[in-house]
Design a protein around this motif. Sequence first.
Motif, PDB file in Angstrom:
ATOM      1  N   LEU A 245       0.828  -1.211   0.000  1.00 37.03           N
ATOM      2  CA  LEU A 245       0.000   0.000   0.000  1.00 37.03           C
ATOM      3  C   LEU A 245       0.859   1.256   0.000  1.00 37.03           C
ATOM      4  CD1 LEU A 245      -2.867  -0.887   2.519  1.00 37.03           C
ATOM      5  CD2 LEU A 245      -3.045  -0.695   0.032  1.00 37.03           C
ATOM      6  N   ALA A 246       1.956   1.226   0.754  1.00 42.20           N
ATOM      7  CA  ALA A 246       2.852   2.384   0.790  1.00 42.20           C
ATOM      8  C   ALA A 246       3.476   2.622  -0.580  1.00 42.20           C
ATOM      9  CB  ALA A 246       3.937   2.174   1.847  1.00 42.20           C
ATOM     10  N   VAL A 247       3.893   1.549  -1.234  1.00 46.97           N
ATOM     11  CA  VAL A 247       4.464   1.675  -2.582  1.00 46.97           C
ATOM     12  C   VAL A 247       3.418   2.227  -3.543  1.00 46.97           C
ATOM     13  CG1 VAL A 247       5.413   0.398  -4.540  1.00 46.97           C
ATOM     14  CG2 VAL A 247       6.168  -0.153  -2.216  1.00 46.97           C
ATOM     15  N   ASP A 248       2.194   1.743  -3.422  1.00 41.91           N
ATOM     16  CA  ASP A 248       1.116   2.195  -4.300  1.00 41.91           C
ATOM     17  C   ASP A 248       0.833   3.684  -4.110  1.00 41.91           C
ATOM     18  OD1 ASP A 248      -1.189   1.503  -6.155  1.00 41.91           O
ATOM     19  OD2 ASP A 248      -2.296   2.338  -4.458  1.00 41.91           O
ATOM     20  N   PHE A 249       0.864   4.151  -2.873  1.00 40.44           N
ATOM     21  CA  PHE A 249       0.523   5.555  -2.602  1.00 40.44           C
ATOM     22  C   PHE A 249       1.659   6.491  -2.990  1.00 40.44           C
ATOM     23  CE2 PHE A 249       0.235   9.432  -0.119  1.00 40.44           C
ATOM     24  CZ  PHE A 249      -1.102   9.778  -0.267  1.00 40.44           C
ATOM     25  N   PHE A 250       2.869   6.199  -2.547  1.00 37.75           N
ATOM     26  CA  PHE A 250       3.982   7.134  -2.744  1.00 37.75           C
ATOM     27  C   PHE A 250       4.720   6.911  -4.071  1.00 37.75           C
ATOM     28  CE2 PHE A 250       3.434   7.020   1.889  1.00 37.75           C
ATOM     29  CZ  PHE A 250       3.321   8.376   2.154  1.00 37.75           C
ATOM     30  N   GLY A 251       4.598   5.707  -4.637  1.00 35.24           N
ATOM     31  CA  GLY A 251       5.337   5.382  -5.846  1.00 35.24           C
ATOM     32  C   GLY A 251       6.652   4.704  -5.506  1.00 35.24           C
ATOM     33  N   VAL A 252       7.039   3.733  -6.324  1.00 31.72           N
ATOM     34  CA  VAL A 252       8.274   2.973  -6.075  1.00 31.72           C
ATOM     35  C   VAL A 252       9.470   3.896  -5.884  1.00 31.72           C
ATOM     36  CG1 VAL A 252       9.942   1.383  -7.124  1.00 31.72           C
ATOM     37  CG2 VAL A 252       7.503   0.908  -7.293  1.00 31.72           C
TER      38      VAL A 252
END
Length: 309
Positions: A245-252
């Motif tokens: 979820l963190a990757v999805d929100f902030f971007g890789v």
Amino acid sequence: MKKIDVFAHVFLPEYQKRMTKLAPQLFERMPFLQNPVLADMTLRRKHQPEGVLQVISHVNVNPEDYLPGRSAVLMAKKANQELVQTVKNHPDLFAGGVAMLALNDVEGSLTILDQVAQTPELLGIQLFSRHLGQSWVAESFRPIFAKAAELDLPIWLHPVFDERKPDNNIVFSWEYEQTQAMLELVQAGLFKEFPQLKIIVHHAGAMVPYFAGRIDHILPEEQAQDFRKFYVDTAILGNPKALDLAVDFFGVERVLFGTDAPLGVAPAGATELILEAIEALPLQVTEKEAILSGNVTDLLGGNSYESNQ
């Protein structure tokens, strides 16, 4: 492959001695400080996984809470010097350090920022979600953000408790304080005022990834977009679904390998758990490599890493 842990902690021996002299009950009030890996580098080497270089910052024991301004700045400078020497002494363990400030003397802290910019072993500064009972974005602290942006020095954001609250706890309150600090910065317009500002948030952005819908539908559109300008680490004790979820929100490209070592999981942190969580992410190999080292190298322009190869 090389892995750079952007958020690992120390409580180095000389600084520890100075602070426990000022506050003899420190270890009783903060039991996590009793972890010997915070100070003992021989023990740290024993536990640190091969191939991991840590960026180290002092734990949240702040001179400004115990000393008047000028004395607090002097204490912070000595702590930063010890941090630099530790990085120099152990290039196989550390990629760099993060300096502390003393915000009860803003002018003195600005001189620390100038020193950091001239010290290859120091990669940025650490700020906390509250300082001296005030929000970290209080107007009196604005020169710190301006100077950090001017010098292109990243800010590491770490939570502390809001002492006005009677029910602080390490499970949930910690993450609320971090999230609230992010909201305050966004609403204060600091990303608009200082568009080059770089802020690395501990604990994968705290509550933010899980409340993306509320952020996007309740806040003005520009503020919702500003939430995505933070960089975040992976220090959530594993939990690959939450990390996804963190990757999805902030971007890789804005997610950086970080562990909170040696804290969280005895005896020396959750590094292995977090590496397993990153490996479990539904990402390409190149994207995982970016999280493990590429993103932070890009963020810092490679500063100090070349000397640690």
